[in-house]
Design a protein around this motif. Structure first.
Motif, PDB file in Angstrom:
ATOM      1  N   UNK D  66       0.804  -1.221   0.000  1.00  0.00           N
ATOM      2  CA  UNK D  66       0.000   0.000   0.000  1.00  0.00           C
ATOM      3  C   UNK D  66       0.840   1.276   0.000  1.00  0.00           C
ATOM      4  N   UNK D  67       0.559   2.138  -0.977  1.00  0.00           N
ATOM      5  CA  UNK D  67       1.244   3.436  -1.078  1.00  0.00           C
ATOM      6  C   UNK D  67       2.765   3.337  -1.108  1.00  0.00           C
ATOM      7  N   UNK D  68       3.244   2.094  -1.192  1.00  0.00           N
ATOM      8  CA  UNK D  68       4.705   1.931  -1.184  1.00  0.00           C
ATOM      9  C   UNK D  68       5.221   1.770  -2.610  1.00  0.00           C
ATOM     10  N   UNK D  69       6.477   2.015  -2.755  1.00  0.00           N
ATOM     11  CA  UNK D  69       7.129   1.934  -4.050  1.00  0.00           C
ATOM     12  C   UNK D  69       8.450   1.216  -3.881  1.00  0.00           C
ATOM     13  N   UNK D  70       9.023   0.856  -4.999  1.00  0.00           N
ATOM     14  CA  UNK D  70      10.387   0.346  -4.987  1.00  0.00           C
ATOM     15  C   UNK D  70      11.035   0.909  -6.238  1.00  0.00           C
ATOM     16  N   UNK D  71      11.493   2.151  -6.102  1.00  0.00           N
ATOM     17  CA  UNK D  71      12.003   2.873  -7.268  1.00  0.00           C
ATOM     18  C   UNK D  71      13.387   3.444  -7.002  1.00  0.00           C
ATOM     19  N   UNK D  72      14.275   3.219  -7.936  1.00  0.00           N
ATOM     20  CA  UNK D  72      15.582   3.862  -7.894  1.00  0.00           C
ATOM     21  C   UNK D  72      15.436   5.132  -8.732  1.00  0.00           C
ATOM     22  N   UNK D  73      15.427   6.271  -8.048  1.00  0.00           N
ATOM     23  CA  UNK D  73      15.148   7.558  -8.678  1.00  0.00           C
ATOM     24  C   UNK D  73      16.387   8.214  -9.277  1.00  0.00           C
ATOM     25  N   UNK D  74      16.269   8.657 -10.521  1.00  0.00           N
ATOM     26  CA  UNK D  74      17.364   9.397 -11.158  1.00  0.00           C
ATOM     27  C   UNK D  74      17.373  10.802 -10.564  1.00  0.00           C
ATOM     28  N   UNK D  75      18.434  11.116  -9.852  1.00  0.00           N
ATOM     29  CA  UNK D  75      18.493  12.393  -9.130  1.00  0.00           C
ATOM     30  C   UNK D  75      19.495  13.330  -9.807  1.00  0.00           C
ATOM     31  N   UNK D  76      18.981  14.429 -10.343  1.00  0.00           N
ATOM     32  CA  UNK D  76      19.898  15.327 -11.044  1.00  0.00           C
ATOM     33  C   UNK D  76      20.887  15.943 -10.064  1.00  0.00           C
ATOM     34  N   UNK D  77      22.202  15.845 -10.361  1.00  0.00           N
ATOM     35  CA  UNK D  77      23.215  16.365  -9.429  1.00  0.00           C
ATOM     36  C   UNK D  77      23.131  17.882  -9.246  1.00  0.00           C
ATOM     37  N   UNK D  78      22.378  18.575 -10.086  1.00  0.00           N
ATOM     38  CA  UNK D  78      22.251  20.025  -9.942  1.00  0.00           C
ATOM     39  C   UNK D  78      21.329  20.418  -8.797  1.00  0.00           C
ATOM     40  N   UNK D  79      20.540  19.485  -8.309  1.00  0.00           N
ATOM     41  CA  UNK D  79      19.613  19.796  -7.199  1.00  0.00           C
ATOM     42  C   UNK D  79      19.286  18.506  -6.450  1.00  0.00           C
ATOM     43  N   UNK D  80      20.244  18.102  -5.624  1.00  0.00           N
ATOM     44  CA  UNK D  80      20.098  16.832  -4.898  1.00  0.00           C
ATOM     45  C   UNK D  80      18.946  16.865  -3.892  1.00  0.00           C
ATOM     46  N   UNK D  81      18.546  18.090  -3.489  1.00  0.00           N
ATOM     47  CA  UNK D  81      17.485  18.161  -2.479  1.00  0.00           C
ATOM     48  C   UNK D  81      16.106  18.064  -3.146  1.00  0.00           C
ATOM     49  N   UNK D  82      16.140  18.012  -4.448  1.00  0.00           N
ATOM     50  CA  UNK D  82      14.896  18.131  -5.194  1.00  0.00           C
ATOM     51  C   UNK D  82      14.785  16.952  -6.154  1.00  0.00           C
ATOM     52  N   UNK D  83      13.859  16.038  -5.922  1.00  0.00           N
ATOM     53  CA  UNK D  83      13.803  14.785  -6.661  1.00  0.00           C
ATOM     54  C   UNK D  83      13.261  14.928  -8.077  1.00  0.00           C
ATOM     55  N   UNK D  84      14.148  15.211  -8.999  1.00  0.00           N
ATOM     56  CA  UNK D  84      13.789  15.259 -10.409  1.00  0.00           C
ATOM     57  C   UNK D  84      15.012  14.886 -11.225  1.00  0.00           C
ATOM     58  N   UNK D  85      14.789  14.245 -12.365  1.00  0.00           N
ATOM     59  CA  UNK D  85      15.906  13.882 -13.234  1.00  0.00           C
ATOM     60  C   UNK D  85      16.374  15.091 -14.023  1.00  0.00           C
ATOM     61  N   UNK D  86      15.419  15.932 -14.393  1.00  0.00           N
ATOM     62  CA  UNK D  86      15.745  17.139 -15.161  1.00  0.00           C
ATOM     63  C   UNK D  86      14.536  18.057 -15.184  1.00  0.00           C
ATOM     64  N   UNK D  87      14.773  19.327 -14.913  1.00  0.00           N
ATOM     65  CA  UNK D  87      13.666  20.280 -14.903  1.00  0.00           C
ATOM     66  C   UNK D  87      12.575  19.795 -13.964  1.00  0.00           C
ATOM     67  N   UNK D  88      11.384  19.611 -14.487  1.00  0.00           N
ATOM     68  CA  UNK D  88      10.279  19.119 -13.650  1.00  0.00           C
ATOM     69  C   UNK D  88       9.842  17.737 -14.081  1.00  0.00           C
ATOM     70  N   UNK D  89      10.788  16.986 -14.636  1.00  0.00           N
ATOM     71  CA  UNK D  89      10.514  15.605 -15.025  1.00  0.00           C
ATOM     72  C   UNK D  89      11.114  14.653 -14.004  1.00  0.00           C
ATOM     73  N   UNK D  90      10.265  13.811 -13.432  1.00  0.00           N
ATOM     74  CA  UNK D  90      10.735  12.777 -12.530  1.00  0.00           C
ATOM     75  C   UNK D  90      11.029  11.529 -13.346  1.00  0.00           C
ATOM     76  N   UNK D  91      12.081  10.809 -12.978  1.00  0.00           N
ATOM     77  CA  UNK D  91      12.388   9.547 -13.645  1.00  0.00           C
ATOM     78  C   UNK D  91      12.922   8.554 -12.631  1.00  0.00           C
ATOM     79  N   UNK D  92      12.500   7.307 -12.743  1.00  0.00           N
ATOM     80  CA  UNK D  92      13.002   6.288 -11.818  1.00  0.00           C
ATOM     81  C   UNK D  92      12.766   4.899 -12.371  1.00  0.00           C
ATOM     82  N   UNK D  93      13.568   3.969 -11.895  1.00  0.00           N
ATOM     83  CA  UNK D  93      13.445   2.563 -12.300  1.00  0.00           C
ATOM     84  C   UNK D  93      12.652   1.810 -11.247  1.00  0.00           C
TER      85      UNK D  93
END
Lengths: 352, 352, 352, 352
Positions: D66-93
């Motif tokens: 429930x409500x849980x995930x198992x995702x390895x999130x691509x974290x852009x090194x330009x903003x480690x505090x902010x979970x996005x791969x680029x701009x406002x696009x989230x990406x994860x495996x």
């Protein structure tokens, strides 16, 4: 019955084929399908001074009541069997006598009314009871309840109805209803569409108005807009200073099929000739001028109506060198544009 | 000449008024403006077996070349002077003989072609040279160069042209041109619109296609879509499983005025009656059925054409209890919808 | 370098993963992704009386010239490191001293300006040099050249800039340019957008204006529209009499991301609480009232600014029982609606 | 407390002003508002081979429920505090173990899923239970119930989630819900959106789909479309043969904020450099290549993910002279275009 039961050969072909509701078509270009537009409508001018006496006379013997009208219809000489002023635009002069009112009704067709004369006239559309005077324009979108009246103690109110009845009818989409109570003003919430939609700010919910939610376009405001546009430098080589009556909810035309415009010709102005698909019915609102249509000049004065059929070359000239002239017009441009059939071109023609 | 020069009184009113190209209109409801739609078109059925012999016969004595055609036109008995199958939809059977080709041309009208029979037929639209077989549909948007031919060594290619010629002509927007070189295939870049627009992915630049950029709708793919929709549970009470040929660039109809649809009636199926504004011309693509139109039954088999005029109540039945029946149709719904004139209602009628 | 080079186990997982610019996300709901909107912006009120002295003081030591500004920016206490008044709306008080003018520039962001005080102020947008007074609103669509000045001999002109800078910047779409000549008024055709676009009739060519072609919304006309709407019976339970500054070419909002509205609260009026996605920055234009935001009351008087963050419950009350109160506001509704993210609901909350 | 209670002078100005939640802004151009886009996101490449071991490892200790995930999130090194791969696009495996299923949920954000590996995986969106394999793309429009599972007896299913979570969250429009029954498949009518929307013909009622009603884009069909487009001569100097995953109901992008594309680079192909506003996250679907971003080359092979921040110059090269390379990408173009903020230009840069 079969085709083989008949003698063979091209000579009898058409006759035998007719039995099966069919006909041979051996050419892509023919009377029905010309190389360029060949509308049945002809250029024509109707003088207000000629028709007004008939309006007065009809007011004596035609009673206005339920489903009844008292309209002198502009009938294009190109198709006398078909009631339209030009193309699929209907135009007619309607009169209401003092204290007369017309039964409330609605129809699929939409109407644009241009007021010629009279005081005390009113038209009510969808709860908006609008007092009208000369030059005012009232929009009646399709399927909205509406009714008209004349509150004056004397004098006729005369306005011009410009509708898409011929289009709606030829498309097999005509619907006409009388209001069960004879009036909708007792049952419909009162509106003031000019107050709601006539300013710079608009009501916060205004999605999906295919026709204008603004029904009243007072002459003063429209005339002011024309002067302001002239001061702001607007000018079109084919039409002078030209503005369109706008649907404030969309920025588009006032109805899905028919638009209307107001144009100003400065003293001595003469426009360049052009032509376009789509019929136009013009009503001279002010001044006097000459419009050359496919080589023939039509002289108009305030009150007169004339038409430019689809693809007819035309140019306008103000016959006064000092006074402004103003033309109101109803056009089929929204119809043609919606269907991808609008075309326009400049015309190099001495005659025009 | 002025109206007052004539004797007064209602009796001579019309005559005097006629001199000024005008007519009195005393009623809002009349032959031209009925209470509900009263189109001149009548329900009608044209059997392919009846017309095919004429197509063959005409092929013997009608030469196909520049601006020429060889079409057996479906002529609605409601208006024999006016070449349309129903409303403003033109329909006709066109034949091309072996090694025959038609001169390239273009026109403002748009065409939808449904192929009946023959091998080796092709139609080229705007650079896309499409080989066609039975059941294929080809779209020719307005103003696109197109030409046709038959590469086979024997046998006619016969297809049905469904166009909006009557509408374009009545609106005064007809334009027809022959290609200066007789063919556009040597000067226009070759296209494969099915490859470009027929998949799940679309070209990255696709703004403002008022008509479909996809010209070829092969029968197999369309028939598959119908089966898939049936499996997916699509069903309409009035039309069975019905899908529309879509403009992939907009999700809308294939042309701004005319849409086309394919519908499946399962064995023994009988739909509920309804009516709507807008004419429809049906072509039976598969099976046999009966369509009841305003109380009269029309029995059709594969190849036959029939029409439902605007606002006519109609229901469809598959006469086979086991075999599927499929109807192709061209309709005026986009036209009516664009103008705010579309209306529809269910019909409670035993006869239907 | 590979992950296996590191000791295994969840305890060191994050550290090892960080080397590859990745992080584990084990929950769909977290601080970054709450169950419902949890914007960083907080409700806040800025008194004009508090900030005005700083505006005057800054005018003494901040020089206004090329690319320079003199703006007291409303900084939301929820994100002091991020210059926005609320959500992605920037707000600030800008002052121009007598005979001061600002270098012409343009940017991708769009701006809405509400004038607080001063005579002789002007702002020129795309050739339209607009003289502004208290209550006037000026629209500067993105990428249009604009400049400002104060022609008065004494007294500051103070207006409020409301822009989408924070949005444009966070989307990586910021562009800023200074005009090579320092002014665009010598090279750009003079316009009068109020004359062209402020009436019932519109220029005949007006397709595709994503932002408003009307730049000037004079206070008198806007205030009149509000009174007219009140007389016409417009009323919204959440906002009283509320109207939107409209793009006359589309009937939509003045810019693609930011809209603005004017609302009237009658004496003693208290609205119902609701909440919606999208931030709103309010400027009290007239009167005094209290807005309860998520249970906290904020008392405002003419000139004050306050904000309602996305999804915060809020209701407005006019503190005077006899005088009208008027609120101007800039909102993110067009942004949220364009993206399919607008949501709204009534709130049953005693506190509100 | 008032400003005058404090010592005057610029030196203490900022401090005194801060007490009123305001700050002086003396320049139109600053860190927050650069002359041209300066996004915090940096170009970055994530190798599938690097992250896959972490996906496997996480599968051992992270429970999916429930409500849980198992995702390895691509974290852009330009903003480690902010979970996005680029701009406002989230990406994860995301990985699902055999016989594992995820609780049904829905959210305001929309998701695009690209499948990397595994058999037996399925994702159900709004009643459409789609079996997925490598290369398949599944669209989950905002607010549609969806759930996922793995029916295989062994082996992980691994796909990549590409969502607009960061955008929806920063706009304060996040909503997340778990389905009360844990699954929607028992209560929602079963759909087959590929059958309904994946053909040349479309369902007859399809108005107003802001997001795609088609959820499944199978790899074979997409790959075929790319080959067909190549044969048809499509080619873009910046992207090779590029096609967009289309919303069949509108011809537009699959969601209002995020589009996705598939592009083919022929053996040895090297594209011209350009830049545009809007972030892009690329996933190498086939082959190997090098993308030069702002002068730095990033070498990718099938499975790898890399990103191009807004306005970064970039060009692609296929490192194989004989094998084709294919890139899948998710972009923010619909977002930027809807807001009037899309800009693009070619780049004359040797480095690119």
């Amino acid at each position: 019955m079969t085709a083989t039961a008949h003698p063979a050969g091209p000579d009898t072909f058409a006759g035998r084929l007719a039995a099966f509701s069919a006909v041979g078509r051996w050419s892509a270009v023919n009377d029905d399908l010309p190389w360029t537009p060949a509308p049945r409508s002809m250029p024509c001018l109707w003088r207000y001074a000629d028709l007004r006496p008939f309006v007065l006379e009809a007011a004596e013997f035609v009673k206005g009541d339920a489903a009844a009208l008292r309209v002198i219809t502009h009938l294009n000489p190109g198709h006398r069997s078909y009631e339209a002023a030009c193309g699929h635009l209907y135009s007619g002069l309607q009169a209401l006598k003092p204290h007369e009112a017309m039964t409330c009704h609605r129809h699929a067709a939409s109407a644009i009314r241009f007021v010629h004369e009279g005081r005390g006239g009113w038209t009510a559309v969808d709860g908006d009871r609008i007092s009208v005077g000369a030059g005012d324009v009232v929009i009646t979108p399709g399927r909205r309840w509406h009714e008209h009246g004349n509150d004056a103690d004397d004098g006729l109110v005369i306005w011009q109805d410009l509708t898409n009845d011929p289009l709606v009818n030829t498309l097999g989409a005509t619907f006409f209803e009388l209001h069960p109570q004879g009036t909708h003003l007792t049952s419909t919430p009162r509106r003031d569409t000019l107050a709601s939609w006539g300013g710079l700010l608009l009501p916060d919910t205004r999605r999906g108005h295919q026709a204008s939610p603004l029904y009243a376009y007072p002459w003063e405001k429209c005339r002011e807009a024309l002067d302001a546009a002239a001061r702001a430098g607007h000018h079109d080589p084919y039409d002078g200073v030209v503005l369109e009556y706008a649907n404030p909810a969309t920025g588009g035309p006032v109805t899905p099929t028919t638009g209307c415009r107001l144009q100003l010709l400065q003293g001595g102005e003469r426009t360049t000739a052009h032509r376009h698909t789509g019929s136009v019915v013009y009503v001279a609102a002010q001044g006097r001028g000459t419009t050359v249509i496919d080589g023939t000049g039509f002289e108009w004065s305030a009150g007169d109506t004339f038409c430019v059929p689809s693809w007819a070359a035309h140019s306008h000239a103000n016959r006064s060198s000092t006074q402004q002239a103003v033309l109101f017009s109803a056009d089929e441009f929204p119809l043609l544009r919606a269907l991808g059939l609008y075309a326009e071109e400049a015309v190099e023609d001495a005659a025009n």
